[in-house]
Design a protein around this motif. Structure first.
Motif, short mmCIF file in Angstrom:
data_model
loop_
_atom_site.label_atom_id
_atom_site.label_comp_id
_atom_site.label_asym_id
_atom_site.label_seq_id
_atom_site.Cartn_x
_atom_site.Cartn_y
_atom_site.Cartn_z
N ARG A 1 13.00 22.33 56.92
CA ARG A 1 13.48 22.97 55.68
C ARG A 1 14.99 23.16 55.72
O ARG A 1 15.68 22.95 54.73
N SER A 2 15.51 23.57 56.87
CA SER A 2 16.96 23.72 57.01
C SER A 2 17.65 22.37 56.88
O SER A 2 18.71 22.26 56.24
N GLU B 1 11.66 15.33 52.20
CA GLU B 1 11.53 15.82 50.82
C GLU B 1 10.11 15.61 50.29
O GLU B 1 9.53 16.50 49.66
N ALA B 2 9.56 14.44 50.56
CA ALA B 2 8.21 14.15 50.08
C ALA B 2 7.19 15.08 50.73
O ALA B 2 6.27 15.58 50.07
N ILE C 1 18.10 29.24 51.31
CA ILE C 1 16.79 29.49 51.93
C ILE C 1 16.71 30.85 52.60
O ILE C 1 15.70 31.18 53.22
N GLY C 2 17.78 31.66 52.49
CA GLY C 2 17.72 33.03 52.96
C GLY C 2 17.89 33.21 54.45
O GLY C 2 17.36 34.16 55.03
N ALA D 1 20.33 21.46 53.85
CA ALA D 1 21.69 21.08 54.24
C ALA D 1 22.00 19.66 53.80
O ALA D 1 23.12 19.36 53.39
N ALA D 2 21.01 18.77 53.87
CA ALA D 2 21.22 17.38 53.45
C ALA D 2 21.43 17.28 51.95
O ALA D 2 22.21 16.47 51.47
#
Length: 282
Positions: free
Chosen positions: A12-13, A74-75, A30-31, A17-18
């Protein structure tokens, strides 16, 4: 023994970032802290045995390996989101994401936010600060307060009025305001020079240049001089007495603020009605 998959939070990070090419922007989204995002990305690189980003002084860029990995991650995240969304519909309805500039969040929304929370205690709000048009697409917001020309902000955005430029100054400063330092926001088509031409005022060159109306207003509040800002940004500060109008003259702004609603729900409608009420009182 087969290796276990890296934690989902690492992916997720990486994905955030990407997409935003900034670990700081990813952390805000994302907190997490910027340090936590950077550490998780480095841990993912170590686990996979590849370098995913080139690190630069002012941001990130993807390596070839990073570009290969991104669409797959992503998918996978989209699939997880689709699988979980039916179970989170009620929670999502009460949670609103608002994308806006720091100027709007700090000077328009923040002063009145306790009122909204008191009226809607079960609704949670997430604010994403944005500046450029492409950042709105990445924010995945329910509500966007965009800034620019009508062409720049898109057809689905409703203009917010009054859209005028007003000169404001600290009430602690007295005397002829034309002799005080002038504070100008750059990055728009408007300026003290254009304001002076419309109002017929003869002005000196600005002493201070800043990159947002919010920062210009903050300098005015602190007594640094006279700021030329959009009337929407100035209204709450004028009502609270943090600044006063240096002149009754105003001029129409070339660019302005626009409201775009991207998700229909009762909670979103409550917020947009409340926010529009703040603006209509200006």
């Amino acid at each position: 023994m087969a290796k276990t998959l890296p934690p989902l939070t690492w992916f997720r990070s990486f994905e955030a970032a990407a997409r935003r090419l900034s670990s700081t922007a990813a952390a805000d989204e994302i907190g997490l802290t910027q340090s936590a995002v950077s550490q998780q990305i480095k841990a993912l690189e170590t686990r996979l045995g590849v370098v995913l980003f080139h690190r630069h002084a002012r941001g990130l860029s993807l390596t070839d390996e990073g570009r290969k990995l991104l669409p797959q991650v992503e998918a996978a995240l989209d699939m997880l989101h689709s699988a979980a969304s039916p179970y989170l519909a009620e929670e999502k309805a009460r949670h609103i994401t608002v994308a806006a500039s720091i100027s709007i969040i700090e000077w328009v929304i923040s002063p009145a936010l306790p009122e909204f929370q008191a009226q809607h205690p079960e609704t949670s709000l997430r604010f994403v600060s944005t500046i450029w048009p492409d950042e709105y697409a990445a924010s995945r917001a329910d509500i966007e307060v965009r800034f620019g020309s009508e062409k720049q902000v898109g057809k689905n955005a409703k203009p917010l009025n009054p859209n005028r430029l007003v000169p404001v100054v600290s009430p602690n400063l007295s005397g002829n305001w034309l002799e005080l330092p002038l504070i100008e926001s750059v990055g728009t088509s408007d300026s003290w020079a254009s304001w002076g031409e419309i109002t017929g005022q003869k002005l000196r060159k600005p002493s201070y240049f800043v990159d947002s109306y919010g920062l210009a207003l903050q300098l005015a509040v602190s007594g640094s001089g006279v700021a030329l800002v959009n009337s929407i940004i100035a209204e709450q500060a004028l009502k609270s007495g943090k600044v006063r109008l240096a002149s009754k003259d105003s001029a129409p702004a070339c660019e302005g603020y626009f409201l775009s609603v991207l998700r229909n729900s009762a909670e979103v409608s409550d917020f947009t009605d409340w926010f529009s009420g703040l603006i209509s009182c200006a």
